[in-house]
Write a protein that holds these residues in place. Sequence first.
Motif, PDB file in Angstrom:
ATOM      1  N   THR A 196       0.603  -1.195   0.141  1.00  0.00           N
ATOM      2  CA  THR A 196      -0.231   0.119  -0.028  1.00  0.00           C
ATOM      3  C   THR A 196       0.851   1.110   0.021  1.00  0.00           C
ATOM      4  O   THR A 196       0.457   2.363  -0.525  1.00  0.00           O
ATOM      5  CB  THR A 196      -0.949   0.081   1.299  1.00  0.00           C
ATOM      6  N   ASP A 197       1.744   1.314   0.824  1.00  0.00           N
ATOM      7  CA  ASP A 197       2.567   2.620   1.021  1.00  0.00           C
ATOM      8  C   ASP A 197       3.065   3.091  -0.374  1.00  0.00           C
ATOM      9  O   ASP A 197       2.996   4.305  -0.667  1.00  0.00           O
ATOM     10  CB  ASP A 197       3.873   2.311   1.814  1.00  0.00           C
ATOM     11  N   PRO A 198       3.965   2.296  -1.147  1.00  0.00           N
ATOM     12  CA  PRO A 198       4.204   2.958  -2.385  1.00  0.00           C
ATOM     13  C   PRO A 198       3.331   3.247  -3.395  1.00  0.00           C
ATOM     14  O   PRO A 198       3.343   4.258  -4.005  1.00  0.00           O
ATOM     15  CB  PRO A 198       5.258   1.854  -3.089  1.00  0.00           C
ATOM     16  N   ILE A 199       2.204   2.504  -3.109  1.00  0.00           N
ATOM     17  CA  ILE A 199       1.074   2.718  -4.015  1.00  0.00           C
ATOM     18  C   ILE A 199       0.506   4.252  -3.753  1.00  0.00           C
ATOM     19  O   ILE A 199       0.418   5.167  -4.707  1.00  0.00           O
ATOM     20  CB  ILE A 199      -0.294   1.834  -4.114  1.00  0.00           C
ATOM     21  N   VAL A 200       0.195   4.395  -2.489  1.00  0.00           N
ATOM     22  CA  VAL A 200      -0.351   5.996  -2.105  1.00  0.00           C
ATOM     23  C   VAL A 200       0.616   6.942  -2.189  1.00  0.00           C
ATOM     24  O   VAL A 200       0.251   7.954  -3.149  1.00  0.00           O
ATOM     25  CB  VAL A 200      -0.646   5.894  -0.724  1.00  0.00           C
TER      26      VAL A 200
END
Length: 701
Positions: A538-542
């Motif tokens: 999730t973190d790199p996506i956001v």
Amino acid sequence: MTTLNGANGTSSSPALKVVIVGAGIGGLSAAIALRKEGHDVHIVEQSAFAHEAGAAIHLAPNANGVLRRLGIFAESFGANTMDKLVEYTFSGEQQRSLDLSESNKQWQHPWHLAHRIDLHNALKAAATNSIGNGSARLQTSSVVTGVDPASGTVTLKDGTHIQGDLIVGADGVHSITRKAVPGGNIRPFGAGKSAFRFLVPRKLAENDAVTQKFVQNDGELVIWYANDRRIVMYPTSNNTYLNFVCIHPDEETEEQSGENWDQAGDLNLLLKVYSNFDPAVLRLLSKAESGSIKIWKLLDMDIIPNLASERLALLGDAAHPFLPHQGQGAGVAIEDAAALAVVLPLGTRPDEVGERLKLYQDIRMERANRIQEHSRLAGRDRSEQVKIDMYGFTNFNFGHDEYDNATQRFREWQWKRMPKSYWRMPIAFGPMPGPRQTHQGIPRDGTQSTFTTASIKFKTSRTVLQNLFPPGRRGWRFKHPGTIAYASFSQTTLNGMHWLGGSGYHHIGLYIHGVEYEKKDGSVVSGSYLPILFESLTDPIVSGREELGMPKLYTSVDIYRRSKSYRVRTGWQGALWGEFHLDNLAEVDPSTDQGAISGEADDGILAYKYIPKSGSQNKGIAAEEHVVWDEFKAATTTPRPRKIYKAGKAKFQIDALNWEELPTLHHIISRLAELPVYEIMGGKVVEGTGVPDVSTAGPIE
């Protein structure tokens, strides 16, 4: 700039040398708080502490909250809780009775009634002990005659100069240090009232049939009101003593009262001033020993415009003297001490002290002045018929934790000073740590991070690829004519990422090669176009969507790596939509292949950012929409291929599944499944170090 670690910043920088003028409650609280930050403290006090004032003190929840963080627990030295409030007229008619034992549960910390000497002794012991961080020295019988905020120098009466990085002016209502701040050369003035104060053993009241009705309950504060005078009585020292504060017009005791707390008062004069009060109250007052009675004028002062100047900060009565009508004078001084320590964590450089003290002033000025005004209103004569919101005053006073408040203000101050920081929701927690910055806004170093990229290049339909250009397609085109074009599915595994604590994640995307974009000024950029990038975390996506505008979505990515093969399987909650196989891998000389996904020297990556505007009334309207360009030559970190393996055989298969199986991805995967594969042009696996942070990606125009 100091970095945040929990509440405060930490650093290996040396401790500050702090000179505190005044060893009262505020000065000692500041000494403890600053020592806890690791600073070295020198306290200068004019008295010898030979004859300390004996009286009680309110430690309301806001004060207790700070004290308990400093390791001071008032119940450990005999403070009792404030459990009940009873009000009478001067003639003895009960007007109000409030049981506070239940309502006090709404406060995070207890409301205590303590003996001032016991509190002072506890603070002094904590400030000067040899245990813990920093150091402290208490120097008594030392009169300060001058302060130089610019150099941080305090001058004593004997000519001694004490120099520090910080001076704390905690020298009370008749402050010398106050004169050194701009606008501070003003004098306190009489508020029109004076007060007797004294202690009476509670047993004397309990053993008297006339007065025992006033001491039936532990922790009970009693007030008798006349129009222009009042008597306040409350217990202290485990309910063994009764503390009296008897406030009255100062002209009635002009000959005895002065501006100091240790002026001797007279019992006969006390009884005369309150001669028309209920006889039972007079009998209670008469139990005071004449020699124990003190009297002083209540002092007020105009608001000074500054609480700090250069290396000097004022706190407590030196900054804002309080009338006693809400019992908040000591509490606000304790709050001042907390705020001062918060903005000066270990690691603060001497040249930063001035700006930190400006922040301290911003934090404390409004609240202290508001409580001052509340105290003035609460002390008005009843004949003035002033409407007073005592519940509102109490909620404002008690419902505050200065450590938490100052810590947040300090955080926000630091955040504003971070140049070009990335912010993402939820913003209440400050700048978002990510691949391009730490929480403190410091750039990440990706030079030692590792990557493994497996890519399969294929020949396909230019028209089908062209249909994946952003709607409208103005300015988009292929570099070369013809009905065929080239694209790659490329999967990368990243590891050793500092921003992920040394771990990593997977991503896989479709890269359309040989694409040009013509800007409005007629200039052209060329590279590979990225219509979709799937990632497994999730973190790199956001961060990539919000900060860079990259078209990222989630997918699971499972890797099967063997000595001669590399396989990738992608899916969503168990529904597998992609299989990518590279077989018969053979290592080649890295110098024969630049490692690029396209097989050519791309200039960069093109993408398209679209962020919808919030609100149902804004459906279909973009809050932000533009072409994104990431030029490789602008990157601060260059990938360095270490090993390259060419595949003897490569293939992929995409299964669109259906809306039930891929409820959020079917519209994308079905389009990818439409891509015709005219020919597999090759596959390879590249291993290397150096992962760019993609901070160069941004609007192309």
